[in-house]
Design a protein around this motif. Structure first.
Motif, mmCIF file in Angstrom:
data_model
loop_
_atom_site.group_PDB
_atom_site.id
_atom_site.type_symbol
_atom_site.label_atom_id
_atom_site.label_comp_id
_atom_site.label_asym_id
_atom_site.label_seq_id
_atom_site.Cartn_x
_atom_site.Cartn_y
_atom_site.Cartn_z
ATOM 1 N N ASP A 56 0.656 -1.273 -0.015
ATOM 2 C CA ASP A 56 -0.009 -0.005 -0.010
ATOM 3 C C ASP A 56 1.086 1.395 -0.045
ATOM 4 O OD1 ASP A 56 -2.463 -1.415 0.177
ATOM 5 O OD2 ASP A 56 -2.795 -1.466 2.109
ATOM 6 N N ASP A 57 1.787 1.343 0.725
ATOM 7 C CA ASP A 57 3.099 2.414 0.808
ATOM 8 C C ASP A 57 3.458 2.697 -0.469
ATOM 9 O OD1 ASP A 57 4.356 4.364 2.235
ATOM 10 O OD2 ASP A 57 6.132 3.032 1.848
ATOM 11 N N VAL A 58 4.024 1.500 -1.212
ATOM 12 C CA VAL A 58 4.564 1.624 -2.361
ATOM 13 C C VAL A 58 3.489 2.063 -3.443
ATOM 14 C CG1 VAL A 58 5.587 0.226 -4.535
ATOM 15 C CG2 VAL A 58 6.303 -0.153 -1.985
ATOM 16 N N LYS A 59 2.339 1.510 -3.364
ATOM 17 C CA LYS A 59 1.381 2.094 -4.278
ATOM 18 C C LYS A 59 1.048 3.844 -4.036
ATOM 19 C CE LYS A 59 -1.744 -1.807 -4.577
ATOM 20 N NZ LYS A 59 -3.036 -2.436 -4.259
ATOM 21 N N GLU A 60 1.022 4.190 -2.888
ATOM 22 C CA GLU A 60 1.007 5.611 -2.623
ATOM 23 C C GLU A 60 2.095 6.424 -3.147
ATOM 24 O OE1 GLU A 60 0.388 8.372 1.452
ATOM 25 O OE2 GLU A 60 0.195 6.388 1.467
ATOM 26 N N LYS A 61 3.300 5.859 -3.107
ATOM 27 C CA LYS A 61 4.491 6.573 -3.256
ATOM 28 C C LYS A 61 4.446 6.816 -4.827
ATOM 29 C CE LYS A 61 7.544 5.804 0.295
ATOM 30 N NZ LYS A 61 8.810 5.265 0.859
ATOM 31 N N LYS A 62 3.779 5.493 -5.425
ATOM 32 C CA LYS A 62 3.991 5.437 -7.224
ATOM 33 C C LYS A 62 2.923 6.337 -7.736
ATOM 34 C CE LYS A 62 4.898 3.822 -11.137
ATOM 35 N NZ LYS A 62 6.458 3.871 -11.604
ATOM 36 N N GLU A 63 1.806 6.590 -6.831
ATOM 37 C CA GLU A 63 0.657 7.684 -7.318
ATOM 38 C C GLU A 63 1.394 8.943 -7.187
ATOM 39 O OE1 GLU A 63 -2.700 7.115 -4.927
ATOM 40 O OE2 GLU A 63 -3.404 5.374 -5.848
#
Length: 292
Positions: free
Chosen positions: A235-242
């Motif tokens: 979830d953290d990686v997804k947020e950073k990718k966004e």
């Protein structure tokens, strides 16, 4: 990495039964070797059917042979070895089972080859330096020596990473009940490859990679792994990718605005020089002969 090769084929099993032993398709040549799909009705849990992809003749392959492979099943879209929900499999409207025949349309994509010495540096490094040494969904020569780590047979090069996982998360496999080493090895590869995905830099991590990570995480939870910690990291990686993608959009907009401003400045600079030249001409004093 070798050239990408893919092939789509149909496998029909007559008189399919959930009480039968393992089914295997006819080997199909894809790239530099033959592959086959297998189904083990007795391996999956009560709600799913276990399926996978294997090399037809692993003993003939050289030591260290590895391939990065993607397997997709029509209409389900699952990746390499997985549990297929029986509700979808037995639903004749899905096109898989009809009059006792199980029909599977598979697309196998051999994306590339990897050397044995490759390593990946994890962006989420721990004191254990968890760095899976191979790419997503690898298939290796079965004749390679394996080492037992907490009941999982892994390659020697994976031992320290798997041990590190169990040291940091001792209860990760408490709910994983299967004794089948093929399923255990496949599940451990899913776990290592998911970690490897999360270790990629944002520049190299695509939205497709994140979708595959979601599939892998769902698979691991379905077979009994306790991976809430990985879900938080994903979830953290997804947020950073966004955030990265939003920043890239803003940077492109700023670059466009800056380019326009630079052009305006260039045009204005030309006008200034033109005006200065005209002013200089205006200030030129009259000579004696101009006045006389």
């Amino acid at each position: 990495m070798a050239n990408q090769v893919s092939k789509k084929f149909t496998w029909v099993i007559e008189d399919f039964s959930m009480q039968s032993e393992m089914y295997s398709s006819v080997p199909v040549l894809i790239g530099d070797c033959e592959w086959y799909i297998f189904i083990d009705p007795k391996e999956g849990n009560v709600n799913s059917l276990y399926m996978g992809l294997e090399v037809a003749d692993p003993e003939s392959l050289p030591s260290g042979w590895r391939r990065y492979v993607k397997l997709r099943l029509s209409k389900l879209g699952y990746g390499f070895s997985t549990n297929v929900p029986l509700t979808k499999l037995l639903d004749e409207s899905k096109g898989f089972l009809e009059n006792g025949e199980l029909k599977i349309v598979a697309e196998v994509e051999v994306v590339g080859t990897y050397g044995c010495s490759e390593e990946y540096e994890c962006a989420y490094q721990s004191p254990c330096e968890m760095m899976p040494d191979d790419g997503p969904k690898p298939l290796r020569n079965k004749t390679q020596e394996s080492v037992d780590v907490n009941g999982f047979h892994v390659l020697p090069s994976q031992v320290k990473f798997v041990r590190c996982i169990f040291e940091r998360h001792p209860g990760i496999a408490v709910g994983f009940r299967s004794k089948n080493q093929l399923l255990r090895k496949t599940s451990m590869n899913f776990l290592l490859n998911l970690i490897e995905t999360l270790c990629q830099s944002l520049q190299d991590l695509s939205n497709e990679d994140l979708k595959d990570a979601d599939i892998s995480l769902t698979y691991l939870k379905d077979v009994g792994f306790e991976v809430e910690w990985l879900e938080c990291i994903l979830d953290d990686v997804k947020e950073k990718k966004e955030k990265e993608q939003s920043s890239l959009v803003r940077l492109r907009e700023m670059d466009d605005s800056l380019l326009k401003l630079k052009q305006k400045c260039s045009d204005l600079d030309a006008l200034v020089k033109e005006e200065e030249a005209e002013l200089s001409a205006t200030r030129t004093p009259l000579s004696f002969y101009d006045v006389v």
